[in-house]
Motif scaffolding. Sequence first.
Motif, PDB file in Angstrom:
ATOM      1  N   GLU A  60      -2.732 -10.169   5.473  1.00 31.82           N
ATOM      2  CA  GLU A  60      -1.631 -10.089   4.496  1.00 31.82           C
ATOM      3  C   GLU A  60      -1.830  -8.894   3.559  1.00 31.82           C
ATOM      4  OE1 GLU A  60      -0.230 -14.740   4.047  1.00 31.82           O
ATOM      5  OE2 GLU A  60      -2.215 -14.173   3.320  1.00 31.82           O
ATOM      6  N   ARG A  74      -0.767  -5.864   5.406  1.00 27.05           N
ATOM      7  CA  ARG A  74       0.701  -5.772   5.492  1.00 27.05           C
ATOM      8  C   ARG A  74       1.290  -5.234   4.190  1.00 27.05           C
ATOM      9  NH1 ARG A  74       0.636 -10.203   8.991  1.00 27.05           N
ATOM     10  NH2 ARG A  74       1.005 -11.815   7.424  1.00 27.05           N
ATOM     11  N   PHE A  75       0.735  -5.682   3.055  1.00 30.46           N
ATOM     12  CA  PHE A  75       1.184  -5.164   1.749  1.00 30.46           C
ATOM     13  C   PHE A  75       0.946  -3.647   1.692  1.00 30.46           C
ATOM     14  CE2 PHE A  75      -1.229  -3.878  -2.133  1.00 30.46           C
ATOM     15  CZ  PHE A  75      -0.145  -3.540  -2.930  1.00 30.46           C
ATOM     16  N   ALA A 115       0.701  -1.541   4.113  1.00 30.63           N
ATOM     17  CA  ALA A 115       1.562  -0.816   5.062  1.00 30.63           C
ATOM     18  C   ALA A 115       2.980  -0.617   4.527  1.00 30.63           C
ATOM     19  CB  ALA A 115       1.591  -1.570   6.398  1.00 30.63           C
ATOM     20  N   LYS A 116       3.397  -1.459   3.585  1.00 28.02           N
ATOM     21  CA  LYS A 116       4.763  -1.354   3.032  1.00 28.02           C
ATOM     22  C   LYS A 116       4.905  -0.249   1.992  1.00 28.02           C
ATOM     23  CE  LYS A 116       6.255  -6.131   3.527  1.00 28.02           C
ATOM     24  NZ  LYS A 116       5.426  -7.213   2.978  1.00 28.02           N
ATOM     25  N   LEU A 117       3.772   0.246   1.480  1.00 27.36           N
ATOM     26  CA  LEU A 117       3.829   1.245   0.404  1.00 27.36           C
ATOM     27  C   LEU A 117       4.253   2.614   0.943  1.00 27.36           C
ATOM     28  CD1 LEU A 117       0.538   0.109  -1.318  1.00 27.36           C
ATOM     29  CD2 LEU A 117       2.789   0.098  -2.431  1.00 27.36           C
ATOM     30  N   LYS A 118       5.040   3.332   0.153  1.00 33.30           N
ATOM     31  CA  LYS A 118       5.518   4.651   0.578  1.00 33.30           C
ATOM     32  C   LYS A 118       4.724   5.790  -0.069  1.00 33.30           C
ATOM     33  CE  LYS A 118       9.767   4.272  -0.656  1.00 33.30           C
ATOM     34  NZ  LYS A 118      10.764   3.252  -0.965  1.00 33.30           N
ATOM     35  N   ASN A 150      -2.592   5.160   2.785  1.00 28.99           N
ATOM     36  CA  ASN A 150      -3.737   4.352   3.198  1.00 28.99           C
ATOM     37  C   ASN A 150      -4.823   5.277   3.735  1.00 28.99           C
ATOM     38  OD1 ASN A 150      -5.507   2.413   4.069  1.00 28.99           O
ATOM     39  ND2 ASN A 150      -4.165   1.561   5.648  1.00 28.99           N
ATOM     40  N   ASP A 196       7.477   1.447  -6.169  1.00 26.23           N
ATOM     41  CA  ASP A 196       6.876   1.290  -4.840  1.00 26.23           C
ATOM     42  C   ASP A 196       6.028   0.014  -4.793  1.00 26.23           C
ATOM     43  OD1 ASP A 196       6.417   2.071  -2.233  1.00 26.23           O
ATOM     44  OD2 ASP A 196       4.721   3.369  -2.739  1.00 26.23           O
ATOM     45  N   GLN A 223       8.354  -3.139  -4.700  1.00 21.79           N
ATOM     46  CA  GLN A 223       8.975  -3.499  -3.425  1.00 21.79           C
ATOM     47  C   GLN A 223       7.919  -4.015  -2.424  1.00 21.79           C
ATOM     48  OE1 GLN A 223       8.720  -1.886  -0.258  1.00 21.79           O
ATOM     49  NE2 GLN A 223       7.461  -0.149  -0.908  1.00 21.79           N
ATOM     50  N   ALA A 224       6.707  -3.455  -2.450  1.00 15.56           N
ATOM     51  CA  ALA A 224       5.701  -3.876  -1.472  1.00 15.56           C
ATOM     52  C   ALA A 224       5.121  -5.253  -1.814  1.00 15.56           C
ATOM     53  CB  ALA A 224       4.577  -2.832  -1.391  1.00 15.56           C
ATOM     54  N   GLY A 244       7.785  -8.316  -0.851  1.00 21.82           N
ATOM     55  CA  GLY A 244       8.049  -8.692   0.537  1.00 21.82           C
ATOM     56  C   GLY A 244       7.142  -9.746   1.138  1.00 21.82           C
TER      57      GLY A 244
END
Length: 367
Positions: free
Chosen positions: A303, A306-307, A309-312, A316, A360, A363-364, A367
């Motif tokens: 999890e 996944r958090f 991976a959502k960041l723009k 990473n 950013d 939003q991450a 989700g």
Amino acid sequence: MKFETAAIHGGQINTDSHQPVVQPLTLSTNFVHHEGSLIYSRAANPNRLALEALLAKLEKGVSAAAFSSGNAAGMAVFQALAPGSHIIAPDDMYHGLRKQLTTIFDRILEVSFVDMTEVDNIRSVIKENTKLLWLETPSNPLLKITDIRGACAQVDSKEIKIVVDNTFASPVFQNPLDLGADIVMHSATKYFGGHSDILGGALITGSKDAFWEKIKNVHETGGAVLSPFDCYYLVRSIKTLAYRMKGHAEHAGIIATYLDLHDKVEAVYYPGLVTHPGHEIATTQMTGFGGMLSFLFKGSAEETDRFIAKLKFFTNATSLGGVESLIERRAAVEGPDSKTPPNLVRMSVGLEHLDDLLEDLDQALMG
Ligand SMILES: *Cc1c(COP(=O)(O)O)cnc(C)c1O
């Protein structure tokens, strides 16, 4: 001269009769023999001399040595010790330097790893052959704070040298030589370079004693010196260090508070938060709390990934100190032996606009 002024004017030595405004890049490995000539660039070259003079000024030391990486700088300290010497080091020491002690120097030097958040732990492990106390504050990745003055006060013997890895704080926010340390170490790869494109390291000393002479011999004869090109770029980058650090720290402070209040976050580690166990000490030895923080994401390793991976705007990737924000799940980087919690996220807060960074994260985390 104040820090900002020294950072801009301190990296210039006159080597050219045209008097260029910036230090020219001198790639020549050798110099025509004449009185006072530099001879050979492993021993000295104009760009390294300029950088070392600058670093000595910024860390309030008398001399500096620029190495090909932070690890090479640390290694030179260990190599300058006599075989059989005992070292006291933090139990959460930067993993690359810890690995040197446990896999390269394991048959040459003795080491005690101790929890440096309690400085009283130091005196009880000092032995007759103790020659080095190594400190790192704030530490990686939990941002633990060591009381530098208090740790130095545990050491009565001048025979025990005290070295502080000051990479996370930078000389903008912390000057260990003023707090009792003998030598400061930096990974110049991080905030000094500041743009994730230079690998380098440095040592700065408070006095040119016999131990420093040994280190200088490892530096020049061992040969892990920084190239003229990298020295040139570091001098260039350091001109903006103070302003970058102020931006990193301002953003990190606000993001730490934001995360601290978020219900998807279990805990935040940032020395600027009044709830951080090292906050009181940090305020006595740092003038700012830096741009690094870590936190526990509420969830499993998967999890947490996944958090991330959502960041723009948070890339990473490992390392730190660049203008771009970076994020990583630390246990994944440190490997199977790591004691770091699987949901621990380390963040190097960059200089993008704060609103973009907060949006950013919003939003991450949603989700
Ligand atoms: C990166 C780092 C080092 C090692 O420096 P390199 O330039 O990667 O060799 C040492 N200490 C700390 C705290 C670091 O972050």
